[in-house]
Enzyme design. Structure first.
Site, PDB file in Angstrom:
ATOM      1  N   ASN A 162       3.272 -28.040  31.029  1.00  0.00           N
ATOM      2  CA  ASN A 162       2.756 -28.354  29.698  1.00  0.00           C
ATOM      3  C   ASN A 162       2.895 -29.852  29.488  1.00  0.00           C
ATOM      4  O   ASN A 162       3.948 -30.363  29.101  1.00  0.00           O
ATOM      5  CB  ASN A 162       3.538 -27.581  28.638  1.00  0.00           C
ATOM      6  N   GLU A 163       1.820 -30.567  29.783  1.00  0.00           N
ATOM      7  CA  GLU A 163       1.822 -32.018  29.748  1.00  0.00           C
ATOM      8  C   GLU A 163       1.679 -32.539  28.316  1.00  0.00           C
ATOM      9  O   GLU A 163       1.416 -31.756  27.390  1.00  0.00           O
ATOM     10  CB  GLU A 163       0.666 -32.549  30.609  1.00  0.00           C
ATOM     11  N   PRO A 164       1.878 -33.846  28.113  1.00  0.00           N
ATOM     12  CA  PRO A 164       1.675 -34.415  26.779  1.00  0.00           C
ATOM     13  C   PRO A 164       0.330 -34.007  26.190  1.00  0.00           C
ATOM     14  O   PRO A 164      -0.695 -34.020  26.869  1.00  0.00           O
ATOM     15  CB  PRO A 164       1.718 -35.927  27.049  1.00  0.00           C
ATOM     16  N   SER A 166       0.076 -30.896  24.803  1.00  0.00           N
ATOM     17  CA  SER A 166       0.126 -29.438  24.726  1.00  0.00           C
ATOM     18  C   SER A 166       0.533 -28.989  23.323  1.00  0.00           C
ATOM     19  O   SER A 166       1.354 -29.624  22.661  1.00  0.00           O
ATOM     20  CB  SER A 166       1.117 -28.882  25.746  1.00  0.00           C
ATOM     21  N   THR A 181       2.890 -37.155  36.705  1.00  0.00           N
ATOM     22  CA  THR A 181       3.328 -35.928  37.355  1.00  0.00           C
ATOM     23  C   THR A 181       2.806 -35.861  38.786  1.00  0.00           C
ATOM     24  O   THR A 181       3.528 -35.483  39.721  1.00  0.00           O
ATOM     25  CB  THR A 181       2.829 -34.698  36.569  1.00  0.00           C
TER      26      THR A 181
END
Length: 643
Positions: A162-164, A166, A181
């Protein structure tokens, strides 16, 4: 009262945090909690539903669970698992897949029912993924939800993938990976270009439904993102901050990952302090940098308005404190890293005697010496010390394939020009070309390539050391065996590396040792090389008298410097010395322009090195010290004070 003190100390923290001395103790504690949950469910005749994570963070937890299974009879027959994520697309038998990872680190070693293992499927056609994700969620819900979810945290603040950006209620879905990432994963894939751009991940909302959530983080590389997650405002830019909304979460950290938290980094803001010299020095430097004022211009009002009133009251007047700290920093500066002969050394970082010291610089890779402390290296040689350099590893994985071919082509063409037999060289060349044409991402190189690459790095290192002023007899290539073994196995023995290092030290009997002090990555080459060196010295100290007068200085690499309050020796460089250092770095041609493993920083190594040391000099200037072009910094490792 103890509880009140704890609340005061942790008042900046917005969720529960438990800190352990190291990741081993922390991992055992987490494994024991998982084992207790499994046993409790077994007693009730129920299944234990676990949410599992991948990556380096949980590996020691899985190691301990395997030990509990094999040595203490912990059964996994009632365990059902759901993994957080998987790269997409990804074949389950690929070494980078999380199916392969989980089998290797856990499932192949315990008695879990294979039908109870669930890992997102990276092989599905993209149009089927939406429905698949809904079914993944339904399976979890039908089992009553996750009993326990373990998490790591990425440097973007992601949990799962869940990346920035999300959403806090997001479910299992296909996501696009953040560039950072992918850079962090690049070593496992043989380059960022080979890392998938997408992944299937459980959502933040799915994670939140777990009855218990444990987020783990180890080592200093995670310190700043942990601080944001624990103390920062809730933000989609740092998805881990959403965990502040949960009543069922706990962060479990080692001391290095916790080092950025207020109670450890700037404790005077969180509680009353015991003001020893180290804490005072750190606090005064922090205050000067925060207010952008020289140390000698700090006032009592500055102390009182910035959480340091206790220091002013107990140790003041503040001007006396300022002078004491200013002098401490002043005394770190020396143009004589080997000690100044015939001078009073009571206020100097190094001893005056012996006048001519035997110094050995340990360089984990063949270029760390000149990149990290090239100016000091050159000055030691210029000032007449008996300087040695020991290159601990070959660095043979960090050469571009076109450079490899270029050198083989040169050797082949040279042989032809000299009318020498080229049959063997032709075969090596053809085998190398054929291998490189079909090489898979992250596939280990054949021996011929590793040999050529090692010789390339060796030749560059010799050129750099000669430029710094060393005779060939003082240039040592250890080629420590762990470096090649680690390409094929984890947790390799370093006993023969330690013995080899002991023999070299006994041969030189140095008065000074310089070693790389980059410990943020506990599995990185720098840390492994230091641990080998430290153990070698520790053993020698038991029998060798010369070790009692041998000082060990740590230097940092091209990426970041020691904090100013940590620095014990600061070696200023003139503009001309900076240029000489640059030319020494340029001898490492295979690492110039774009190195194979550039890290997060797109700058060339020589640029990073120059800007890092210029930044250190600028901070000294801002604190009111003399203005220098550049400063290389060192911290002394004191064995007698080691904890």
């Amino acid at each position: 009262m103890a509880r009140l003190n704890l609340l005061e100390e942790t008042r900046f923290e917005k969720l529960p945090v438990t800190v352990f001395p190291n990741q081993e103790e922390a991992s055992i504690a987490v494994a024991n909690r998982i084992a207790a949950l499994i046993k409790n469910k077994q007693e009730k005749g129920e299944s234990a539903v676990l949410g599992l994570a991948t990556g380096a963070t949980p590996v020691k937890v899985y190691d301990e669970l395997i030990r509990l299974h094999k040595e203490e009879g912990l059964s996994f027959k009632n365990v059902i698992t759901f993994n957080l994520d998987e790269y997409y697309p990804m074949q389950p038998d690929a070494e980078q897949s999380y199916v392969y990872f989980m089998n290797r680190v856990l499932f192949n070693h315990v008695d879990i029912d294979r039908n109870n293992i669930h890992i997102p499927d990276g092989t599905l056609p993209e149009e089927q993924i939406h429905d698949y994700c809904l079914q993944y969620e339904k399976k979890i819900s039908d089992l009553g939800g996750l009993d326990l979810q373990i998490l790591g945290i990425g440097r973007t603040g992601h949990i799962g993938f869940n990346e920035p950006g999300s959403a806090p209620n997001s479910g299992t879905r296909l996501v696009t990976l953040d560039d950072l990432t992918r850079r962090d994963a690049s070593r496992n894939f043989g380059g960022k270009e080979n890392v998938p751009t997408k992944a299937i991940t459980m959502g933040v909302g799915t994670i939140f439904k777990a009855r218990e959530i444990i987020l783990m983080a180890w080592n200093g590389t995670k310190a700043q993102i942990v601080k944001k997650a624990v103390e920062g405002a809730i933000s989609a830019e740092v998805p881990a901050t959403y965990l502040q909304l949960s009543d069922n979460v706990e962060f479990i950290l080692d001391k290095d990952a916790a080092s950025g938290l207020t109670r450890f980094d700037t404790p005077w803001l969180a509680k009353d302090c015991v003001w020893d010299q180290g804490t005072i020095k750190k606090a005064v430097i922090w205050l000067a940098k925060t207010l952008k004022k020289p140390i000698l211009k700090l006032t009592e009002e500055d102390y009182n308005n910035n959480g340091m009133a206790q220091l002013a009251t107990e140790k003041g007047p503040v001007y006396n404190i300022n002078i004491e700290i200013f002098n401490l920093i002043q005394h770190t500066i020396t143009g004589w890293p080997g000690g100044k002969p015939d001078a009073d050394d009571s206020q100097r970082p190094e001893r005056a005697l012996p006048k001519k010291k035997r110094s050995v610089i340990f360089s984990p890779h063949p270029d760390d010496d000149v990149i990290s402390m090239g100016g000091t290296f050159i000055r030691l040689a210029d000032q007449g010390h008996d300087v040695h350099v020991a290159y601990q590893t070959s660095g043979n994985t960090a050469v571009w394939s076109d450079d490899t071919l270029r050198f083989i082509e040169f050797a082949r063409d040279f042989s032809k020009a000299m009318n020498l037999d080229t049959e063997t060289l032709d075969k090596v060349y053809n085998d190398t070309r054929e291998f490189l044409d079909r090489k898979k991402p992250n596939q280990a190189d054949i021996d011929e390539i590793l040999t050529v690459n090692g010789l390339i790095r060796k030749g560059e290192a010799i050129a750099g050391a000669r430029f710094a002023g060393l005779p060939d007899k003082n240039i040592h290539f250890q080629n420590l065996p762990f470096y090649d073994r680690a390409k094929y196995a984890k947790n390799v023995s370093t006993e023969d590396d330690i013995i080899q290092t002991m023999k070299l030290l006994e041969e030189i009997k140095p008065h000074q040792i310089f070693a790389a002090g980059d410990f943020a990555d506990p599995h990185g080459t720098h840390k492994v090389c230091f641990d080998i060196l430290k153990e070698a010295i520790t053993r020698l100290r038991e029998t060798e008298e010369w070790t009692k007068d041998c000082w060990l200085w740590l230097y940092r690499g091209a990426w970041h410097e020691f904090e100013i309050h940590e620095i014990e020796m600061a070696v200023p460089l003139s503009p001309a010395e900076v240029i000489r250092k640059r030319h020494a770095i340029f001898k490492h041609q295979s690492q110039k322009d774009t190195p194979v493993f550039p890290g997060d920083d797109a700058r060339e190594f020589w640029v990073r090195a120059e800007e890092r040391t210029a930044e250190t000099a600028k901070i000294y200037d801002d604190l009111g010290l003399a203005e220098y072009e550049s400063i290389e910094a060192f911290v002394r490792w004191k064995f007698d004070e080691e904890v």
